[in-house]
Write a protein that holds these residues in place. Structure first.
Motif, PDB file in Angstrom:
ATOM      1  N   SER A   1       0.764  -1.371  -0.153  1.00 27.10           N
ATOM      2  CA  SER A   1       0.003   0.024  -0.066  1.00 27.10           C
ATOM      3  C   SER A   1       0.913   1.384   0.074  1.00 27.10           C
ATOM      4  O   SER A   1       0.591   2.085  -0.759  1.00 27.10           O
ATOM      5  N   ASN A   2       2.117   1.209   0.830  1.00 24.49           N
ATOM      6  CA  ASN A   2       2.752   2.456   0.841  1.00 24.49           C
ATOM      7  C   ASN A   2       3.538   2.545  -0.706  1.00 24.49           C
ATOM      8  O   ASN A   2       3.549   3.883  -1.067  1.00 24.49           O
ATOM      9  N   LEU A   3       3.769   1.496  -1.355  1.00 20.99           N
ATOM     10  CA  LEU A   3       4.397   1.844  -2.597  1.00 20.99           C
ATOM     11  C   LEU A   3       3.401   2.226  -3.614  1.00 20.99           C
ATOM     12  O   LEU A   3       3.693   3.044  -4.585  1.00 20.99           O
ATOM     13  N   THR A   4       2.034   1.695  -3.437  1.00 17.64           N
ATOM     14  CA  THR A   4       1.216   2.144  -4.438  1.00 17.64           C
ATOM     15  C   THR A   4       0.796   3.752  -4.340  1.00 17.64           C
ATOM     16  O   THR A   4       0.604   4.130  -5.248  1.00 17.64           O
ATOM     17  N   ARG A   5       0.653   4.011  -2.933  1.00 20.02           N
ATOM     18  CA  ARG A   5       0.501   5.495  -2.810  1.00 20.02           C
ATOM     19  C   ARG A   5       1.589   6.348  -3.351  1.00 20.02           C
ATOM     20  O   ARG A   5       1.462   7.540  -3.892  1.00 20.02           O
ATOM     21  N   ALA A   6       2.936   5.790  -3.169  1.00 18.14           N
ATOM     22  CA  ALA A   6       4.172   6.555  -3.526  1.00 18.14           C
ATOM     23  C   ALA A   6       4.055   6.768  -5.116  1.00 18.14           C
ATOM     24  O   ALA A   6       4.718   8.020  -5.575  1.00 18.14           O
ATOM     25  N   VAL A   7       3.784   5.926  -5.937  1.00 20.58           N
ATOM     26  CA  VAL A   7       3.896   5.845  -7.286  1.00 20.58           C
ATOM     27  C   VAL A   7       2.684   6.399  -8.061  1.00 20.58           C
ATOM     28  O   VAL A   7       2.847   6.886  -9.304  1.00 20.58           O
ATOM     29  N   ALA A   8       1.630   6.798  -7.095  1.00 15.41           N
ATOM     30  CA  ALA A   8       0.490   7.394  -7.688  1.00 15.41           C
ATOM     31  C   ALA A   8       0.473   8.585  -8.593  1.00 15.41           C
ATOM     32  O   ALA A   8      -0.036   8.874  -9.806  1.00 15.41           O
ATOM     33  N   PRO A   9       1.175   9.585  -7.784  1.00 11.19           N
ATOM     34  CA  PRO A   9       1.713  10.859  -8.723  1.00 11.19           C
ATOM     35  C   PRO A   9       2.445  10.748 -10.028  1.00 11.19           C
ATOM     36  O   PRO A   9       2.436  11.616 -10.835  1.00 11.19           O
ATOM     37  N   TYR A  10       3.077   9.450 -10.332  1.00 10.04           N
ATOM     38  CA  TYR A  10       3.459   9.246 -11.633  1.00 10.04           C
ATOM     39  C   TYR A  10       2.777   8.566 -12.661  1.00 10.04           C
ATOM     40  O   TYR A  10       3.335   8.074 -13.541  1.00 10.04           O
ATOM     41  N   GLY A  11       1.721   8.290 -12.050  1.00 10.78           N
ATOM     42  CA  GLY A  11       0.609   7.743 -13.049  1.00 10.78           C
ATOM     43  C   GLY A  11       0.627   6.006 -12.890  1.00 10.78           C
ATOM     44  O   GLY A  11       0.200   5.685 -13.744  1.00 10.78           O
ATOM     45  N   LEU A  12       1.104   5.631 -11.969  1.00 15.93           N
ATOM     46  CA  LEU A  12       1.242   4.281 -11.796  1.00 15.93           C
ATOM     47  C   LEU A  12       0.359   3.683 -10.764  1.00 15.93           C
ATOM     48  O   LEU A  12      -0.230   4.578 -10.024  1.00 15.93           O
TER      49      LEU A  12
END
Length: 286
Positions: free
Chosen positions: A158-169
């Motif tokens: 979940s932490n990684l999912t939130r982290a990459v959301a601003p990059y469109g992932l």
């Protein structure tokens, strides 16, 4: 009992024959670098950042022991991303200085090379544990719900999912990780185990970016893994959670002399398929 030889072995001049003199200079000649960016990843959270090719980045235990989950992508093409299982085969199940992190098919090239590891002398402990793990993967809320019946939103996935959301992932782009500073192994029942993190304040693992990278890091909610996370003795390990630091350094051109970003895999075949003919006719004469 003597050990059995590895399946994938380096030969002189092959892709597995790393230039130790070059990467050794990168890891030790600190006068030839300059700090580009520095930030802190708080406990039980994630952060993503970019690293240009030819730069290095460090993950640092700024307050004491803490494990972390690392994902890496090609900055310009996230379909090319870190391939943990192939790296485990080509390098080691626990990586250290001069090991390389390889990318997925059809690209298959080193994304990053480890240039400095302050825990390199950890070796193999009395239980067969080693540090910087590729055997396991990230903790996630799906397994947690299955095992405990409870929701928790700060697992590494979940932490990684939130982290990459601003990059469109999205979470579909989050992949198997390098567990930085994490000691693991296989017990006598061939089952995965985790041990308390041996890192001390100031320890770090450093990587050289072979291409332009997008990286994401999660400070694991298990902290230093000294507290059981599941089973009859499980309890909240909040007290052993600590932040981590990330540093990005640029390198003087002289240090990069003779280096160029690696090319993607040379294989350009069509996997034996001939366009316009059904699969079952592939080997019949035209």
């Amino acid at each position: 009992m003597p050990s059995y030889p590895a399946a994938y072995r380096a030969t002189e001049g092959s892709a597995l024959d790393v230039d130790r003199a070059f990467y050794g200079r990168i890891g030790t000649e600190n006068a030839g670098r300059h700090l580009v960016e520095q930030f802190v990843v708080p406990i039980r959270s994630g952060r993503a950042w970019t690293v240009p090719a030819g730069h290095v980045f460090r993950i640092v235990t700024i307050e004491g022991p803490q494990v972390a989950d690392l994902n890496i992508w090609n900055r310009h093409n996230p379909r090319e991303r870190f391939w943990a299982s192939r790296t485990r085969q080509l390098q080691q199940a626990h990586v250290s200085t001069f090991d390389r992190l390889w990318s997925t098919l059809p690209y298959l090239r080193p994304l990053a090379t480890i240039t400095h590891d302050t825990l390199a002398d950890y070796g193999v402990d009395e239980h067969g544990g080693r540090v910087h793990d590729l055997l396991g993967t990230r903790c996630d809320p799906y397994v947690n719900r299955m095992l405990t019946g409870k929701d928790f939103h700060h697992h590494c996935h979940s932490n990684l999912t939130r982290a990459v959301a601003p990059y469109g992932l999205t979470e579909f782009d989050v992949h198997d990780v390098l567990n930085v500073f994490q000691v693991t192994g296989l017990n006598d029942e061939d089952k995965y185990f985790m041990k308390a993190c041996p890192a001390q304040k100031g320890d770090f693992l450093e990587f050289f970016a072979e291409i332009d990278l997008l990286c994401a890091l999660s400070t694991c909610p298990g902290g230093d893994l000294s507290v059981p996370l599941w089973g009859p003795d499980a309890r909240d390990p909040l007290e052993v959670c600590r932040p981590l630091g990330v540093e990005i350094h640029g390198l003087d051109p002289g240090l990069l002399e003779g280096w160029s970003p690696p090319e993607v895999a040379a294989y350009r075949g069509n996997h034996g398929m001939r366009l316009g003919r059904p699969d079952w006719e592939q080997d019949r004469p035209a």
